[in-house]
Write a protein that holds these residues in place. Sequence first.
Motif, PDB file in Angstrom:
ATOM      1  N   GLY A   1      -7.596  -0.895  -5.605  1.00  0.00           N
ATOM      2  CA  GLY A   1      -8.206   0.537  -5.623  1.00  0.00           C
ATOM      3  C   GLY A   1      -8.195   1.104  -4.148  1.00  0.00           C
ATOM      4  N   HIS A   2      -8.132   0.577  -3.320  1.00  0.00           N
ATOM      5  CA  HIS A   2      -8.004   1.032  -1.845  1.00  0.00           C
ATOM      6  C   HIS A   2      -6.679   1.911  -1.413  1.00  0.00           C
ATOM      7  CE1 HIS A   2     -11.733  -0.943  -0.221  1.00  0.00           C
ATOM      8  NE2 HIS A   2     -11.355  -2.123  -0.615  1.00  0.00           N
ATOM      9  N   LEU A   3      -5.842   1.545  -2.441  1.00  0.00           N
ATOM     10  CA  LEU A   3      -4.578   2.191  -2.394  1.00  0.00           C
ATOM     11  C   LEU A   3      -4.540   3.336  -3.025  1.00  0.00           C
ATOM     12  CD1 LEU A   3      -1.801  -0.600  -3.400  1.00  0.00           C
ATOM     13  CD2 LEU A   3      -2.668   0.174  -0.948  1.00  0.00           C
TER      14      LEU A   3
ATOM     15  N   GLU B   1      -0.759   4.806   1.425  1.00  0.00           N
ATOM     16  CA  GLU B   1      -1.787   4.051   1.768  1.00  0.00           C
ATOM     17  C   GLU B   1      -0.911   2.709   1.883  1.00  0.00           C
ATOM     18  OE1 GLU B   1      -4.947   4.164   2.260  1.00  0.00           O
ATOM     19  OE2 GLU B   1      -4.966   6.297   2.130  1.00  0.00           O
ATOM     20  N   THR B   2      -0.014   2.285   1.091  1.00  0.00           N
ATOM     21  CA  THR B   2       0.669   1.007   1.141  1.00  0.00           C
ATOM     22  C   THR B   2       1.448   0.962   2.455  1.00  0.00           C
ATOM     23  OG1 THR B   2       1.040   1.219  -1.426  1.00  0.00           O
ATOM     24  CG2 THR B   2       2.339  -0.328   0.075  1.00  0.00           C
ATOM     25  N   ILE B   3       1.958   2.081   3.079  1.00  0.00           N
ATOM     26  CA  ILE B   3       2.626   1.801   4.217  1.00  0.00           C
ATOM     27  C   ILE B   3       1.424   1.655   5.509  1.00  0.00           C
ATOM     28  CG2 ILE B   3       3.638   3.320   6.076  1.00  0.00           C
ATOM     29  CD1 ILE B   3       5.352   4.623   3.858  1.00  0.00           C
ATOM     30  N   SER B   4       0.342   2.449   5.314  1.00  0.00           N
ATOM     31  CA  SER B   4      -0.568   2.431   6.235  1.00  0.00           C
ATOM     32  C   SER B   4      -1.358   0.949   6.130  1.00  0.00           C
ATOM     33  CB  SER B   4      -1.954   3.350   5.880  1.00  0.00           C
ATOM     34  OG  SER B   4      -2.402   2.964   4.766  1.00  0.00           O
ATOM     35  N   LEU B   5      -1.254   0.280   4.937  1.00  0.00           N
ATOM     36  CA  LEU B   5      -1.684  -1.241   4.824  1.00  0.00           C
ATOM     37  C   LEU B   5      -0.846  -2.243   5.534  1.00  0.00           C
ATOM     38  CD1 LEU B   5      -3.749  -3.090   3.573  1.00  0.00           C
ATOM     39  CD2 LEU B   5      -2.111  -3.258   1.702  1.00  0.00           C
ATOM     40  N   PHE B   6       0.320  -2.149   5.258  1.00  0.00           N
ATOM     41  CA  PHE B   6       1.355  -2.893   6.006  1.00  0.00           C
ATOM     42  C   PHE B   6       1.698  -2.599   7.645  1.00  0.00           C
ATOM     43  CE2 PHE B   6       2.565  -3.460   1.783  1.00  0.00           C
ATOM     44  CZ  PHE B   6       2.797  -4.930   1.806  1.00  0.00           C
ATOM     45  N   ILE B   7       1.125  -1.424   8.093  1.00  0.00           N
ATOM     46  CA  ILE B   7       1.200  -1.194   9.553  1.00  0.00           C
ATOM     47  C   ILE B   7       0.085  -1.934  10.447  1.00  0.00           C
ATOM     48  CG2 ILE B   7       0.866   0.660  10.956  1.00  0.00           C
ATOM     49  CD1 ILE B   7       2.657   2.374   9.389  1.00  0.00           C
TER      50      ILE B   7
ATOM     51  N   PRO C   1      -0.859  14.952  -9.299  1.00  0.00           N
ATOM     52  CA  PRO C   1       0.482  15.077  -8.671  1.00  0.00           C
ATOM     53  C   PRO C   1       0.657  14.297  -7.429  1.00  0.00           C
ATOM     54  CG  PRO C   1      -0.214  17.281  -9.493  1.00  0.00           C
ATOM     55  CD  PRO C   1      -1.376  16.213  -9.801  1.00  0.00           C
ATOM     56  N   LEU C   2      -0.404  14.172  -6.867  1.00  0.00           N
ATOM     57  CA  LEU C   2      -0.587  13.391  -5.575  1.00  0.00           C
ATOM     58  C   LEU C   2      -0.646  12.013  -5.561  1.00  0.00           C
ATOM     59  CD1 LEU C   2      -2.971  15.633  -3.370  1.00  0.00           C
ATOM     60  CD2 LEU C   2      -0.346  15.877  -3.632  1.00  0.00           C
ATOM     61  N   ILE C   3      -0.590  11.276  -6.766  1.00  0.00           N
ATOM     62  CA  ILE C   3      -1.043  10.054  -6.969  1.00  0.00           C
ATOM     63  C   ILE C   3       0.069   9.237  -6.339  1.00  0.00           C
ATOM     64  CG2 ILE C   3      -1.369   7.959  -8.602  1.00  0.00           C
ATOM     65  CD1 ILE C   3      -3.184   9.719 -10.189  1.00  0.00           C
ATOM     66  N   PRO C   4       1.355   9.434  -6.689  1.00  0.00           N
ATOM     67  CA  PRO C   4       2.421   8.568  -6.173  1.00  0.00           C
ATOM     68  C   PRO C   4       2.655   8.776  -4.723  1.00  0.00           C
ATOM     69  CG  PRO C   4       3.262   9.909  -8.188  1.00  0.00           C
ATOM     70  CD  PRO C   4       1.897  10.379  -7.829  1.00  0.00           C
ATOM     71  N   VAL C   5       2.373   9.981  -4.270  1.00  0.00           N
ATOM     72  CA  VAL C   5       2.603  10.136  -2.757  1.00  0.00           C
ATOM     73  C   VAL C   5       1.444   9.269  -1.911  1.00  0.00           C
ATOM     74  CG1 VAL C   5       2.401  11.655  -1.003  1.00  0.00           C
ATOM     75  CG2 VAL C   5       3.584  12.323  -3.052  1.00  0.00           C
TER      76      VAL C   5
END
Length: 227
Positions: free
Chosen positions: A127-129, A146-152, A137-141
């Motif tokens: 849910g944090h993603l 959030e996934t990129i920020s998680l792996f950074i 419309p903004l859900i995929p973006v």
Amino acid sequence: MTLNFFDQFMSPSYLGVPLMALALTLPWILYPTPSARWLNNRLVTLQSWSLNRFTQQLLLPLNLGGHKWAALFASLMIFLVTLNMLGLLPYTFTPTTQLSLNMGFAVPLWLATIIIGLRNQPTAALGHLLPEGTPVPLIPVLIIIETISLFIRPLALGVRLTANLTAGHLLMQLIATAAFVLTSTTPTVAALTTAVLFLLTLLEVAVAVIQAYVFVLLLSLYLQENV
């Protein structure tokens, strides 16, 4: 022969054998081991009090599930502070200026917090993603961001510690070199440069402690999201 300013960050070796393992083992020898006695000396008492205060402050926002990490966080804090402080002594090597070592600390611990969240509460962890109330419309973006920020996160942990210590040590060496060169030509400017170097050394002592605390604090915040 003029040496490279970055030579101080090279991993030392003796007879072709890297001394990184020795540098990582040394901090544990410097601390006294608490005994089973009811009363200890002042050094052990101060050490125990500092650890208790740090652990209490760090685990305050965590629930009971995250308190299992208390020993790990306290040990990591002492280890990083000692490595950073020992690197400020002359003719020493700072292992935490190596990005590989810092990433070796950051990646496994960050990954452990993610695995704990996916195992114990997968719905909340995923849910944090996606923030609540996001337009369709903004859900995929947002999921991608959030996934990129998680792996950074682990990269930011390792790079922050490496960059701060490397920049501080390099600046100290530059100012010390300037003070040494100016001593024979303009002693007044050399004295002022030496005073700046003394103040910078005090600042680096604070940075050595603060960066270790920030490293552990961010790990505790990552753990807080997954317990």
